[in-house]
Design a protein around this motif. Structure first.
Motif, PDB file in Angstrom:
ATOM      1  N   MET A   1       0.928  -1.104  -0.067  1.00  0.00           N
ATOM      2  CA  MET A   1       0.193   0.122   0.163  1.00  0.00           C
ATOM      3  C   MET A   1       0.740   0.713  -0.167  1.00  0.00           C
ATOM      4  SD  MET A   1      -1.774   1.503   2.950  1.00  0.00           S
ATOM      5  CE  MET A   1      -2.901   3.279   2.240  1.00  0.00           C
ATOM      6  N   ASN A   2       1.042   2.269  -0.603  1.00  0.00           N
ATOM      7  CA  ASN A   2       1.350   3.767  -0.821  1.00  0.00           C
ATOM      8  C   ASN A   2      -0.106   4.531  -0.604  1.00  0.00           C
ATOM      9  OD1 ASN A   2       4.098   2.159  -1.590  1.00  0.00           O
ATOM     10  ND2 ASN A   2       3.144   2.055  -3.895  1.00  0.00           N
ATOM     11  N   ILE A   3       0.941   5.955   0.026  1.00  0.00           N
ATOM     12  CA  ILE A   3      -0.127   6.992   0.078  1.00  0.00           C
ATOM     13  C   ILE A   3       0.479   7.791  -0.960  1.00  0.00           C
ATOM     14  CG2 ILE A   3      -0.469   8.988   1.658  1.00  0.00           C
ATOM     15  CD1 ILE A   3      -0.405   6.419   3.809  1.00  0.00           C
ATOM     16  N   THR A   4      -0.490   8.386  -1.651  1.00  0.00           N
ATOM     17  CA  THR A   4      -0.604   9.766  -2.908  1.00  0.00           C
ATOM     18  C   THR A   4      -0.616  11.123  -2.109  1.00  0.00           C
ATOM     19  OG1 THR A   4       0.195   8.031  -4.319  1.00  0.00           O
ATOM     20  CG2 THR A   4       0.229  10.403  -5.069  1.00  0.00           C
ATOM     21  N   VAL A  56       2.231   2.931   7.229  1.00  0.00           N
ATOM     22  CA  VAL A  56       2.418   3.257   5.581  1.00  0.00           C
ATOM     23  C   VAL A  56       2.443   4.786   5.799  1.00  0.00           C
ATOM     24  CG1 VAL A  56       1.867   3.328   3.171  1.00  0.00           C
ATOM     25  CG2 VAL A  56       1.417   1.528   5.153  1.00  0.00           C
ATOM     26  N   SER A  57       3.657   5.404   5.729  1.00  0.00           N
ATOM     27  CA  SER A  57       3.514   7.096   5.453  1.00  0.00           C
ATOM     28  C   SER A  57       4.335   7.718   4.428  1.00  0.00           C
ATOM     29  CB  SER A  57       4.322   7.767   6.494  1.00  0.00           C
ATOM     30  OG  SER A  57       5.578   7.627   6.994  1.00  0.00           O
ATOM     31  N   THR A  58       3.817   8.813   4.157  1.00  0.00           N
ATOM     32  CA  THR A  58       4.795   9.733   3.021  1.00  0.00           C
ATOM     33  C   THR A  58       4.231  10.938   3.520  1.00  0.00           C
ATOM     34  OG1 THR A  58       4.701  10.143   0.491  1.00  0.00           O
ATOM     35  CG2 THR A  58       2.400  10.661   1.579  1.00  0.00           C
ATOM     36  N   ILE A  59       6.079  11.139   3.244  1.00  0.00           N
ATOM     37  CA  ILE A  59       6.042  13.329   3.359  1.00  0.00           C
ATOM     38  C   ILE A  59       5.636  14.290   2.029  1.00  0.00           C
ATOM     39  CG2 ILE A  59       7.992  14.585   4.244  1.00  0.00           C
ATOM     40  CD1 ILE A  59       8.959  12.080   6.144  1.00  0.00           C
ATOM     41  N   ASP A  77      -5.415  -4.282  -0.481  1.00  0.00           N
ATOM     42  CA  ASP A  77      -4.061  -4.252  -1.828  1.00  0.00           C
ATOM     43  C   ASP A  77      -4.638  -2.684  -2.720  1.00  0.00           C
ATOM     44  OD1 ASP A  77      -3.630  -6.311  -0.950  1.00  0.00           O
ATOM     45  OD2 ASP A  77      -4.801  -8.136  -1.536  1.00  0.00           O
ATOM     46  N   TYR A  78      -5.349  -2.204  -1.754  1.00  0.00           N
ATOM     47  CA  TYR A  78      -5.264  -0.533  -2.725  1.00  0.00           C
ATOM     48  C   TYR A  78      -4.426   0.336  -2.139  1.00  0.00           C
ATOM     49  CZ  TYR A  78      -9.479  -1.830  -4.711  1.00  0.00           C
ATOM     50  OH  TYR A  78     -10.853  -2.486  -5.694  1.00  0.00           O
ATOM     51  N   ASN A  79      -4.451   1.384  -3.491  1.00  0.00           N
ATOM     52  CA  ASN A  79      -3.174   2.587  -2.732  1.00  0.00           C
ATOM     53  C   ASN A  79      -4.563   3.812  -2.444  1.00  0.00           C
ATOM     54  OD1 ASN A  79      -1.010   1.452  -3.167  1.00  0.00           O
ATOM     55  ND2 ASN A  79      -1.151   1.501  -5.098  1.00  0.00           N
ATOM     56  N   LEU A  80      -3.390   4.141  -1.627  1.00  0.00           N
ATOM     57  CA  LEU A  80      -4.723   5.590  -1.001  1.00  0.00           C
ATOM     58  C   LEU A  80      -4.273   7.017  -2.143  1.00  0.00           C
ATOM     59  CD1 LEU A  80      -6.758   7.397   0.100  1.00  0.00           C
ATOM     60  CD2 LEU A  80      -5.123   8.043   2.588  1.00  0.00           C
ATOM     61  N   VAL A  81      -4.891   7.704  -3.011  1.00  0.00           N
ATOM     62  CA  VAL A  81      -4.669   8.897  -3.635  1.00  0.00           C
ATOM     63  C   VAL A  81      -5.172  10.119  -2.993  1.00  0.00           C
ATOM     64  CG1 VAL A  81      -4.279   9.664  -6.089  1.00  0.00           C
ATOM     65  CG2 VAL A  81      -4.179   6.966  -5.577  1.00  0.00           C
ATOM     66  N   VAL A  82      -5.162  10.946  -2.429  1.00  0.00           N
ATOM     67  CA  VAL A  82      -5.685  12.228  -1.867  1.00  0.00           C
ATOM     68  C   VAL A  82      -5.772  13.405  -2.582  1.00  0.00           C
ATOM     69  CG1 VAL A  82      -5.939  13.819   0.104  1.00  0.00           C
ATOM     70  CG2 VAL A  82      -4.920  11.492   0.385  1.00  0.00           C
ATOM     71  N   GLU A  83      -6.405  13.754  -3.203  1.00  0.00           N
ATOM     72  CA  GLU A  83      -6.729  15.153  -4.313  1.00  0.00           C
ATOM     73  C   GLU A  83      -7.126  15.564  -3.475  1.00  0.00           C
ATOM     74  OE1 GLU A  83      -5.728  12.926  -8.189  1.00  0.00           O
ATOM     75  OE2 GLU A  83      -7.694  12.307  -7.836  1.00  0.00           O
ATOM     76  N   GLU A  92     -10.488  14.735  -1.504  1.00  0.00           N
ATOM     77  CA  GLU A  92     -10.795  13.361  -2.133  1.00  0.00           C
ATOM     78  C   GLU A  92     -10.196  12.222  -1.799  1.00  0.00           C
ATOM     79  OE1 GLU A  92     -13.264  14.322  -5.345  1.00  0.00           O
ATOM     80  OE2 GLU A  92     -11.511  14.078  -6.707  1.00  0.00           O
ATOM     81  N   PHE A  93     -10.875  11.467  -1.342  1.00  0.00           N
ATOM     82  CA  PHE A  93     -10.077  10.102  -1.397  1.00  0.00           C
ATOM     83  C   PHE A  93     -10.144   9.079  -2.486  1.00  0.00           C
ATOM     84  CE2 PHE A  93     -10.767  11.187   3.215  1.00  0.00           C
ATOM     85  CZ  PHE A  93      -9.428  11.631   3.567  1.00  0.00           C
ATOM     86  N   ASN A  94      -9.247   8.911  -2.894  1.00  0.00           N
ATOM     87  CA  ASN A  94      -9.553   7.725  -4.925  1.00  0.00           C
ATOM     88  C   ASN A  94      -8.374   6.772  -4.371  1.00  0.00           C
ATOM     89  OD1 ASN A  94     -11.267   9.855  -6.727  1.00  0.00           O
ATOM     90  ND2 ASN A  94      -9.648  10.596  -6.357  1.00  0.00           N
ATOM     91  N   TYR A  95      -8.957   4.978  -4.903  1.00  0.00           N
ATOM     92  CA  TYR A  95      -8.077   4.634  -4.399  1.00  0.00           C
ATOM     93  C   TYR A  95      -8.092   3.308  -6.044  1.00  0.00           C
ATOM     94  CZ  TYR A  95     -10.692   5.214   0.062  1.00  0.00           C
ATOM     95  OH  TYR A  95     -10.948   6.236   0.713  1.00  0.00           O
ATOM     96  N   SER A  96      -6.399   3.473  -5.969  1.00  0.00           N
ATOM     97  CA  SER A  96      -5.916   2.049  -6.607  1.00  0.00           C
ATOM     98  C   SER A  96      -5.087   1.515  -6.627  1.00  0.00           C
ATOM     99  CB  SER A  96      -4.797   3.342  -7.749  1.00  0.00           C
ATOM    100  OG  SER A  96      -3.588   3.122  -6.856  1.00  0.00           O
ATOM    101  N   LYS A  97      -5.969   0.317  -7.207  1.00  0.00           N
ATOM    102  CA  LYS A  97      -5.227  -0.804  -7.316  1.00  0.00           C
ATOM    103  C   LYS A  97      -3.000  -1.500  -7.239  1.00  0.00           C
ATOM    104  CE  LYS A  97      -7.519  -4.896  -6.376  1.00  0.00           C
ATOM    105  NZ  LYS A  97      -7.729  -4.764  -5.048  1.00  0.00           N
ATOM    106  N   GLU A  98      -3.149  -2.108  -6.544  1.00  0.00           N
ATOM    107  CA  GLU A  98      -1.383  -2.078  -6.425  1.00  0.00           C
ATOM    108  C   GLU A  98      -0.902  -2.879  -7.589  1.00  0.00           C
ATOM    109  OE1 GLU A  98       0.863  -1.503  -1.816  1.00  0.00           O
ATOM    110  OE2 GLU A  98      -0.687  -3.398  -2.185  1.00  0.00           O
TER     111      GLU A  98
END
Length: 98
Positions: A1-4, A56-59, A77-83, A92-98
């Motif tokens: 999982m990743n955070i963007t 999981v984190s991102t800076i 198994d989804y990534n979090l995409v914050v836009e 808004e939170f969007n989700y993309s498959k790894e």
């Protein structure tokens, strides 16, 4: 999982919530609401500079955005995409498959 986190979303956190360089933002599951990946659950956030078990984190712009290990099940198994949604002036939170 990743955070963007998009740059516009980071700017929204800074302007609307007062988040600054050095702060931490935790994304967590909520029992009410809905999301496209978990029926009956939604995602929330809070300023939380005292993580318990950060998984999981991102800076971005010196701000750390993270998810605790206890909430990883939500992403399934989804990534979090914050836009930033300009039309609604909110994130808004969007989700993309790894």
């Amino acid at each position: 999982m990743n955070i963007t986190i998009s740059p516009a979303a980071v700017a929204w956190f800074q302007e609307e919530i007062g988040i600054q360089k050095g702060d931490k933002v935790k994304f967590f599951t909520q029992i009410y609401g809905s999301s496209p990946i978990q029926k009956g659950y939604s995602l929330g956030f809070t300023k939380d500079n005292d993580p318990i078990d950060m998984a999981v984190s991102t800076i971005s712009e010196g701000i750390e955005f993270y998810v605790e290990a206890s909430d990883l099940w939500f992403f399934n198994d989804y990534n979090l995409v914050v836009e930033y949604n300009e039309a609604f002036d909110e994130i808004e939170f969007n989700y993309s498959k790894e």
